[in-house]
Design a protein around this motif. Structure first.
Motif, short mmCIF file in Angstrom:
data_model
loop_
_atom_site.label_atom_id
_atom_site.label_comp_id
_atom_site.label_asym_id
_atom_site.label_seq_id
_atom_site.Cartn_x
_atom_site.Cartn_y
_atom_site.Cartn_z
N ILE A 153 0.53 -1.08 0.01
CA ILE A 153 -0.34 0.00 0.52
C ILE A 153 0.68 1.29 -0.46
CG2 ILE A 153 -1.52 1.29 1.54
CD1 ILE A 153 -2.79 -1.18 2.74
N ARG A 154 1.12 2.14 -1.26
CA ARG A 154 1.61 3.19 -1.31
C ARG A 154 0.65 4.82 -1.74
NH1 ARG A 154 6.22 0.36 -3.42
NH2 ARG A 154 7.40 2.11 -1.93
N GLY A 155 0.73 4.93 -1.81
CA GLY A 155 0.63 6.94 -2.35
C GLY A 155 1.16 7.06 -3.98
N THR A 156 0.95 8.09 -4.30
CA THR A 156 1.27 8.73 -5.47
C THR A 156 2.24 10.01 -5.13
OG1 THR A 156 0.11 6.85 -7.17
CG2 THR A 156 1.66 9.32 -7.87
N LEU A 157 3.52 10.28 -5.37
CA LEU A 157 4.25 11.49 -4.96
C LEU A 157 3.31 12.92 -6.06
CD1 LEU A 157 7.95 10.07 -4.15
CD2 LEU A 157 5.99 11.16 -2.48
N GLY A 163 4.98 6.72 -4.05
CA GLY A 163 5.13 7.22 -2.64
C GLY A 163 5.92 6.40 -1.61
N ASN A 164 6.26 6.19 -0.19
CA ASN A 164 6.71 5.75 0.26
C ASN A 164 5.39 4.99 1.19
OD1 ASN A 164 9.77 7.50 1.75
ND2 ASN A 164 7.99 8.92 1.42
N LEU A 165 5.92 2.93 1.36
CA LEU A 165 5.99 2.36 1.53
C LEU A 165 4.65 2.45 2.83
CD1 LEU A 165 4.88 -1.17 0.50
CD2 LEU A 165 6.64 -1.68 1.86
N LEU A 166 3.94 2.30 3.08
CA LEU A 166 3.19 2.13 4.10
C LEU A 166 2.40 1.30 4.89
CD1 LEU A 166 0.84 5.36 2.90
CD2 LEU A 166 3.24 5.48 4.10
N ALA A 167 2.28 -0.25 4.36
CA ALA A 167 2.41 -1.47 4.92
C ALA A 167 1.87 -2.40 4.01
CB ALA A 167 0.53 -1.22 4.91
N ALA A 246 1.43 21.22 4.84
CA ALA A 246 0.62 20.32 3.65
C ALA A 246 2.10 19.70 2.57
CB ALA A 246 -0.05 22.22 2.94
N ASN A 247 3.45 21.28 2.72
CA ASN A 247 4.89 19.63 1.68
C ASN A 247 4.47 18.33 2.65
OD1 ASN A 247 3.81 22.56 0.58
ND2 ASN A 247 6.41 23.02 2.08
N TYR A 248 4.51 18.40 3.55
CA TYR A 248 4.46 17.09 4.21
C TYR A 248 3.48 16.08 3.76
CZ TYR A 248 8.64 16.16 6.84
OH TYR A 248 10.20 15.85 7.51
N SER A 249 2.18 16.45 4.26
CA SER A 249 0.93 16.13 3.47
C SER A 249 1.10 15.01 2.17
CB SER A 249 -0.62 16.66 3.49
OG SER A 249 -1.47 15.79 3.12
N ALA A 250 1.59 16.11 1.39
CA ALA A 250 2.17 15.37 -0.04
C ALA A 250 3.14 14.47 -0.13
CB ALA A 250 2.41 17.21 -1.41
N MET A 257 -4.85 8.87 -2.13
CA MET A 257 -5.18 7.64 -1.12
C MET A 257 -6.48 7.90 -1.13
SD MET A 257 -2.08 5.96 0.23
CE MET A 257 -1.71 7.32 1.41
N PRO A 258 -7.99 7.29 -1.38
CA PRO A 258 -9.41 7.29 -0.83
C PRO A 258 -8.83 7.02 0.90
CG PRO A 258 -9.08 5.19 -2.33
CD PRO A 258 -7.75 6.21 -2.37
N LEU A 259 -10.43 7.69 1.48
CA LEU A 259 -10.28 7.55 2.03
C LEU A 259 -10.63 6.25 2.92
CD1 LEU A 259 -12.51 10.48 3.51
CD2 LEU A 259 -10.35 9.75 3.95
N GLU A 260 -10.65 5.25 1.60
CA GLU A 260 -11.14 3.80 2.59
C GLU A 260 -9.59 3.04 2.76
OE1 GLU A 260 -14.47 5.35 0.68
OE2 GLU A 260 -12.77 4.80 0.32
#
Length: 489
Positions: A153-157, A163-167, A246-250, A257-260
């Motif tokens: 599970i990771r998002g998109t930079l 993005g960084n691996l989250l799980a 906000a920059n860190y959030s990005a 990623m959706p809230l799910e």
């Protein structure tokens, strides 16, 4: 007295049943809270691994020991404590203690746990070192499969990259996990220490539940994401906040990623905590089997917290919210009354003096630490009514200081927007009221109190305060011992 020190990494207080999580699967830690003391206002001196762990080792605040960043993301600070630095472990050894450390070290780069008098396998780094020879030998000796992950599970930079691996799911049985390996090695050391007439200090440091949350299926799917209540601060807009947030959030790809997915990440994080709780249970069972319970004090805490979606952030960073500064803290001392709950502001730093007092050693070298032993009871104890925390940067220099009182939190950001939160009306820290005219008196009192604490400690940050703000606003007032109670309420 023997001492067992249980420590996790990047651990939110609200993952434990003892701290109010109705869905938590943490029976072992909840029992420790029920039979010992639960501290409801336990804070890290700084929300980053190496400086916080160095503070525990030395009893010194980060500005004093000067090990201010993780070496993996060092931004020009020193990478190791200097030769000759006092450490509680060496004081214990000098007093005749066996001293063991199993698990994460991360107190500097070149100097390792053995350099400070600890025995145990050398396990460096910020995450489970699954290629370590001792772990590989453990897998081979027990005919267990190697580390392998899937379903990442990771998002998109912002640049479109991953993005960084989250799980991720771990293709191993529980017995093969690094957590099980650590608990096994700790039990082996307990067995050896139990056969030795010398007292012992054993520190078991898990690398989790630090992200990425990598656990076997039964823990990855333990909690139904639909039952997860999202943190209210997920409504964060960053309006009136330092732009770095906000920059860190990005950087942590929250909005990609959706809230799910956020619900699933929180659910897996809770599963990771449940796995660690189960492994701690194995160690506690060994304590009972070896007859050590009646003469062993037990600590449980962590180095700092984790965002897990709070304020649309992950990991930690230059944002001094409760999510990463307030952490779990439990202490059980043989013979103490059970079920004690304390609301004083205490710190990971205070463990150092507590360890020394329990061992009958002079606490004076732990200059920024106060023993928690008097608080392991229902007696009234004189104590400061506020706490000051600090941050120096992660990925880049970003100095911050925070003062937290019963009602208010002030965060001074020299290069950006200062923050002030009324935690009675805004416990989720969404509304920065620093510039609100009606908060001028509160802001001035907090500024003066923070100035007073930093000046008296010798933290040179107070020089920045005098150069950046009206001297009249922050001038030292020797009659001011703290904020008046009426200001809080």
């Amino acid at each position: 007295m023997n001492i067992l020190f249980l420590m996790t990494d990047q651990h939110r207080a609200d993952t434990l049943g003892a701290y109010g999580n109705r869905l938590a699967a943490t029976p072992v830690l909840d029992e420790l809270a029920r039979t010992g003391t639960r501290f409801d206002r336990w804070y890290t001196p700084t929300a980053i691994c190496t400086p916080a762990r160095a503070s525990l080792l030395t009893g010194q605040a980060p500005f004093r020991h000067k090990l201010l960043a993780n070496h993996e993301r060092n931004v020009g600070y020193i990478e190791d404590l200097p030769d000759g630095q006092w450490a509680f472990s060496e004081a214990l050894r000098d007093a005749g203690y066996n001293c063991g450390l199993i698990g994460k070290w991360h107190v500097g780069h070149h100097r390792r746990a053995a350099d400070f008098g600890f025995e145990g396998p050398d396990l460096p780094g910020w995450h489970n070192p699954v290629d370590h020879p001792d772990y590989l030998d453990y897998l081979k000796a027990n005919d267990l499969p190697p580390y392998e992950i899937h379903d990442r599970i990771r998002g998109t930079l912002p640049n479109g990259g991953p993005g960084n691996l989250l799980a991720a799911r771990l293709r191993q049985p529980v017995e093969a996990t690094f957590e099980h390996y650590l608990a096994t090695r700790a039990i082996e050391m307990l067995e050896r220490y139990a056969a030795d007439p010398k007292p012992f200090f054993l520190q078991l440091n898990f690398f989790g539940p630090h992200l990425p949350y990598i656990v076997p299926d039964e823990y990855f799917d333990m909690f139904d994401p639909e039952l997860v209540e999202l943190p209210k601060s997920i409504a964060e807009t960053f309006a009136g906040k330092p732009p770095v947030q906000a920059n860190y959030s990005a950087h942590w790809t929250f909005d990609t990623m959706p809230l799910e997915v956020t619900r699933k990440l929180i659910a897996v994080y809770w599963g990771y905590v449940a796995l660690i709780d189960m492994e701690i249970g194995r160690v506690m069972d060994a304590m009972r089997r070896l007859g050590l319970n009646d003469d062993t004090a037990v600590f449980f805490t962590c180095d700092h917290g984790e965002f897990t979606g709070a304020h649309r952030l992950h990991d930690k960073g230059p944002a001094m919210y409760e999510d990463i500064y307030r952490t779990p803290g439990l202490l059980r001392i043989p013979g103490q009354e059970p079920g004690v709950v304390r609301t004083e502001f205490v710190s990971l730093l205070d463990c150092t003096a507590t360890i020394l007092e329990l061992a009958g050693i002079d606490t004076a070298p732990a200059v920024d630490s106060r023993s928690l032993v008097p608080l392991a009871s229902t007696h009234e104890v004189p104590w400061e009514q506020d706490i000051v925390c600090e941050f120096h940067g992660h990925h880049f220099p970003y100095p911050q200081r925070m003062i937290r009182t019963d009602r208010y939190k002030l965060v001074v950001n020299p290069d950006s927007t200062n923050e002030l939160y009324d935690l009675f009306t805004d416990p989720d820290e969404l509304l920065n009221v620093y510039n609100h005219p009606e908060m001028a008196e509160v802001r001035g009192r907090l500024m003066r109190r923070l100035y007073e604490v930093l000046r008296d400690r010798g933290d040179n940050f107070y020089h920045w305060m005098t150069s950046m703000y009206d001297v009249g606003e922050v001038s030292y007032d020797p009659t001011l011992s703290g904020l008046d109670e009426a200001t809080y309420r």
